[in-house]
Design an enzyme around this catalytic site. Structure first.
Site, PDB file in Angstrom:
ATOM      1  N   GLU A 158     -51.256 -71.408 -19.216  1.00 50.71           N
ATOM      2  CA  GLU A 158     -52.105 -71.728 -20.358  1.00 50.71           C
ATOM      3  C   GLU A 158     -52.249 -73.240 -20.566  1.00 50.71           C
ATOM      4  O   GLU A 158     -51.898 -73.791 -21.610  1.00 50.71           O
ATOM      5  CB  GLU A 158     -51.579 -71.019 -21.601  1.00 50.71           C
ATOM      6  N   ASN A 176     -47.456 -79.735 -22.860  1.00 49.70           N
ATOM      7  CA  ASN A 176     -47.605 -78.285 -22.840  1.00 49.70           C
ATOM      8  C   ASN A 176     -46.498 -77.589 -23.620  1.00 49.70           C
ATOM      9  O   ASN A 176     -45.398 -78.104 -23.782  1.00 49.70           O
ATOM     10  CB  ASN A 176     -47.612 -77.778 -21.392  1.00 49.70           C
ATOM     11  N   HIS A 181     -52.001 -52.108 -28.854  1.00 51.28           N
ATOM     12  CA  HIS A 181     -51.388 -53.382 -28.498  1.00 51.28           C
ATOM     13  C   HIS A 181     -49.890 -53.197 -28.342  1.00 51.28           C
ATOM     14  O   HIS A 181     -49.222 -52.671 -29.240  1.00 51.28           O
ATOM     15  CB  HIS A 181     -51.658 -54.439 -29.580  1.00 51.28           C
ATOM     16  N   GLU A 207     -46.846 -55.622 -27.668  1.00 48.18           N
ATOM     17  CA  GLU A 207     -46.201 -56.914 -27.449  1.00 48.18           C
ATOM     18  C   GLU A 207     -44.767 -56.651 -27.034  1.00 48.18           C
ATOM     19  O   GLU A 207     -43.961 -56.159 -27.817  1.00 48.18           O
ATOM     20  CB  GLU A 207     -46.247 -57.774 -28.705  1.00 48.18           C
ATOM     21  N   GLU A 213     -55.247 -61.830 -19.014  1.00 53.77           N
ATOM     22  CA  GLU A 213     -55.429 -63.159 -19.614  1.00 53.77           C
ATOM     23  C   GLU A 213     -55.033 -64.179 -18.551  1.00 53.77           C
ATOM     24  O   GLU A 213     -55.855 -64.645 -17.795  1.00 53.77           O
ATOM     25  CB  GLU A 213     -54.584 -63.294 -20.872  1.00 53.77           C
ATOM     26  N   GLU A 233     -57.979 -68.272 -27.608  1.00 55.89           N
ATOM     27  CA  GLU A 233     -57.012 -68.461 -28.682  1.00 55.89           C
ATOM     28  C   GLU A 233     -56.593 -69.925 -28.833  1.00 55.89           C
ATOM     29  O   GLU A 233     -56.292 -70.379 -29.942  1.00 55.89           O
ATOM     30  CB  GLU A 233     -55.780 -67.583 -28.449  1.00 55.89           C
TER      31      GLU A 233
END
Length: 703
Positions: A172, A194, A414, A416, A503, A509
């Site tokens: 990311e 990061n 979902h 997680e 992703e 996001e």
């Protein structure tokens, strides 16, 4: 004397390599050569139209706790060439049919002194080269541990690179554009910027990495069919400009546990003098096995909305309460907890999203924060794990299932995992059965956090095997998987097409976490999307997030027209209209494109492309035959020029063009757009201005 010196150099070059073998691509433009150096080290090289793509590069693997690695002392014992040509139909994709055409060279090697054998298999396509190591059944090489893979990619110059730093746990990052020789210094800066710095190399990069040479060659380095193996990064020798494979270690520092017979993933090099060819390449898919799911009728592309962006932006929360109940799994009593008043996944709120989806023709609704435990996971308990079965008191599973079914809407579950992989595997059968019992055919899984219980890395062999296990287990239950924070894809979706999204990159996001570079979406198709589709979650119409949450001062670095174009340029069979319903209600004319655009395609044409600058794509819908065009632009204004020659000759069409207004700018005027209609034919041309961070989208209907 000069002639004698040159003759000596030629002689030395000849004796340094033995048994050279050449292979050409079907169109003859690519040529690779395999040879053994005088010490028995395997090497290869690759040329395109006579230009060096990969200079002579070493191959091999270093073994752990073994006096003899698989690096040298090899002799060739067999060599076979073959040709393959087929057409196959993907369950979903950018095209209705894929051609798989290559010439193959399989070299069998025997190592002197150990009598170990390996096969290096090369497949040369018109658009690139794939190769892998194979370990056949034999008595002297059965179980072994990889200390490091030593595959090299020797660059022919100080190319321009589009890269993200090597990291064992996240992709990311915003992409950096630099010369190869600049990676070390820029990577040091990225390390401090990061969110994840668990493991980091100042000369390492992640694949897929995109390169452009000074004389106009485009080169992409990646891998395909990552199965039961550690994820490959690339370390750069920035003195000699040689990339070398750098596998993600496990918790003990080992790079891979191998049992013969087996093989490594394919190492891939896609190359062309036309950037559009890189984007259109299906080589990564072709290096994966055909579908192992016999009945794929239940796998359906989806366009969805969901209870997500309101949490990402901070308007609402995942947690039912601001208190922190007991973390003893299964005995937490939420009836005694005071509701926070900001919980997003309430029955009433989800019903609004279901209504919105049904009204506007969407297929599904995603809900995050529906299950118990988010309070503990957000900071109080490092060891909290979810059970994927127990809803919060304000989320009516059965009632919402019935309501969604009455509206023709599918719910998306979902999960997680919080990185607790073993916990997820313990619960996965019950969790998937719970989904089927309540009408959920798709799951968005997440792996935010450190991998438990062994402190593994997200991309080590052990965790890669978990991601694969989850996909295969989901297929047993006829469940589609959209995996977030998992390993970046390598074309596995051909073999398991229920892997409908990933992703594995910096998605939308991050626009709520401080923003992404305005040219980010002009790089992703050349890098992250080489391995498979991305659940990028586009469609944001309100760029000033303080208008959603006064405490969020982030700005979405994109124009509204750019957001529309992403539904075409960022290919995915799973597309989210990510913004809040009320923001779509403010711009119903622009929202019409999101409602209309297809998600499964029979044909795709890449009209313009330059990494980091612009991408323009035309796609034909599989079911309706309608064409859609998307253009995304980088940081500088540009006039895009395209032809409509992809349309059927002799027919007339109406093109609805959603474009940036003349004064549009991603930062200062992102919501400035215009909509106009034009009559077009296959002979028509279009010159269209794209603003900084902007673009345009076109819907085309036959008259």
């Amino acid at each position: 004397m000069k002639h004698l010196f040159l003759a000596a150099l030629v002689w030395l070059a000849l004796i340094d390599t033995v048994g050279a073998q050449q292979l050409k691509s079907p169109n003859q433009k690519l040529e690779m050569e395999f040879s053994l150096k005088s010490d028995g080290t395997p090497t290869y090289s690759l040329n395109y139209k006579g230009k060096a793509v990969i200079k002579t590069s070493k191959l091999g693997l270093e073994l752990k706790d073994d006096p003899k690695s698989l690096l040298n002392d090899f002799t060739t014992i067999d060599s076979k060439t073959s040709t393959f040509d087929e057409n196959w139909k993907p369950v979903w994709g950018e095209v209705a049919e894929v051609r798989n055409n290559y010439n193959e060279l399989a070299v069998s090697l025997n190592q002197k002194g150990t009598d170990r054998q390996i096969v290096i298999r090369f497949r040369l396509f018109d658009d690139g080269l794939g190769f892998r190591y194979e370990f056949p059944t034999q008595k002297n090489l059965v179980y072994f541990v990889i200390k490091e893979e030593r595959t090299q990619f020797a660059m022919a110059g100080d190319h321009t690179a589009f890269w993200i730093p090597g990291d064992y746990d996240t992709q990311e990052y915003d992409y950096t554009t630099s010369k190869l020789s600049e990676i070390r210094g820029l990577s040091e800066k990225a390390k401090t910027a990061n969110v994840s710095q668990t493991s980091f190399s100042t000369t390492g990069v992640q694949t897929s990495i995109m390169l452009k040479t000074a004389d106009g060659l485009y080169i992409n380095l990646h891998e395909a069919a990552l199965i039961n193996y550690s994820t490959m990064h690339l370390n750069l020798d920035d003195t000699n400009l040689i990339f070398e494979s750098w596998l993600t270690p496990d918790a003990k520092g080992d790079k891979g546990y191998i049992q013969a017979p087996s093989s490594s993933p394919w190492r891939t090099i896609i190359v062309s003098d036309d950037a559009r060819t890189i984007l259109a390449s299906k080589m990564t898919l072709n290096l994966n096995e055909p579908s192992k799911i016999d009945d794929t009728s239940w796998i359906k592309p989806m366009k969805y909305v969901g209870v997500w962006w309101e949490m990402i932006s901070g308007k609402s929360s995942w947690s039912y309460t601001d208190e922190f109940p007991s973390v003893q799994l299964g005995v937490t009593d939420y009836s005694k907890a005071k509701p926070s008043g900001t919980h997003g996944a309430t029955t009433a709120n989800v019903r609004k999203y279901i209504d919105f989806a049904a009204k506007n023709g969407f297929d599904g609704v995603l809900v995050e924060g529906w299950n118990e435990g988010w309070e503990d996971w957000f900071g109080k308990s490092k060891d909290y794990v979810f059970d994927f079965l127990t809803p919060y008191p304000d989320f009516d599973v059965a009632g919402l299932h019935a309501y969604a079914k009455s509206k023709g809407i599918k719910m998306i579950m979902h999960h997680e995992t919080s990185g607790s992989v073993r916990n997820y595997e313990r619960h996965i059968d019950k969790a998937y059965q719970f989904m089927k019992d309540n009408g959920y055919d798709a799951v968005k899984s997440g792996y935010v956090g450190s991998i438990l219980p062994r402190g593994e890395n997200h991309y080590s062999q052990w965790v890669v095997n978990h991601y694969q296990y989850a996909i295969e287990k989901a297929a047993e239950y006829k469940i589609m998987v959209n995996a977030h924070e998992a390993v970046r894809p390598t074309g596995i979706n051909r073999t398991y097409p229920n892997l409908i999204g990933n992703e594995a990159a910096r998605g939308t996001e991050y626009q709520a976490f401080g923003g992404s570079k305005p040219n980010h979406v002009t790089v992703l198709p050349f890098t992250r999307l080489i391995g498979g589709p991305m659940d990028y979650t586009p469609g944001i119409f309100e760029m000033d997030l303080s208008k959603i949450n006064p405490n969020n001062h982030s700005h979405v670095n994109s124009t509204l027209a750019n957001q529309l174009a992403l539904y075409v340029t960022m290919y995915s069979p799973l597309q989210m209209a990510a913004d809040l319903p009320e923001n779509y209600d403010r711009f119903p004319d622009a929202f019409q494109f999101i409602k209309d655009v297809a998600i499964d395609w029979s044909d795709s044409k890449y009209l313009e492309a330059e990494p980091g600058q612009y991408v323009t794509v035309a796609r034909k819908a599989k079911t309706t035959g309608r064409w859609f065009v998307g253009n995304v632009n980088g940081e500088s204004p540009r006039t895009s020029t395209i032809k409509f020659d992809f349309l059927d000759k002799g027919k007339s069409y109406t093109a609805t063009i959603y474009s940036d207004a003349k004064d549009a700018h991603y930062k200062t005027n992102p919501q400035a757009y215009t909509i106009r209609k034009l009559r077009v034919t296959s002979k028509s041309n279009l010159a269209q201005l794209s603003a900084p961070g902007g673009g345009y989208a076109i819907s085309i209907v036959e008259n």
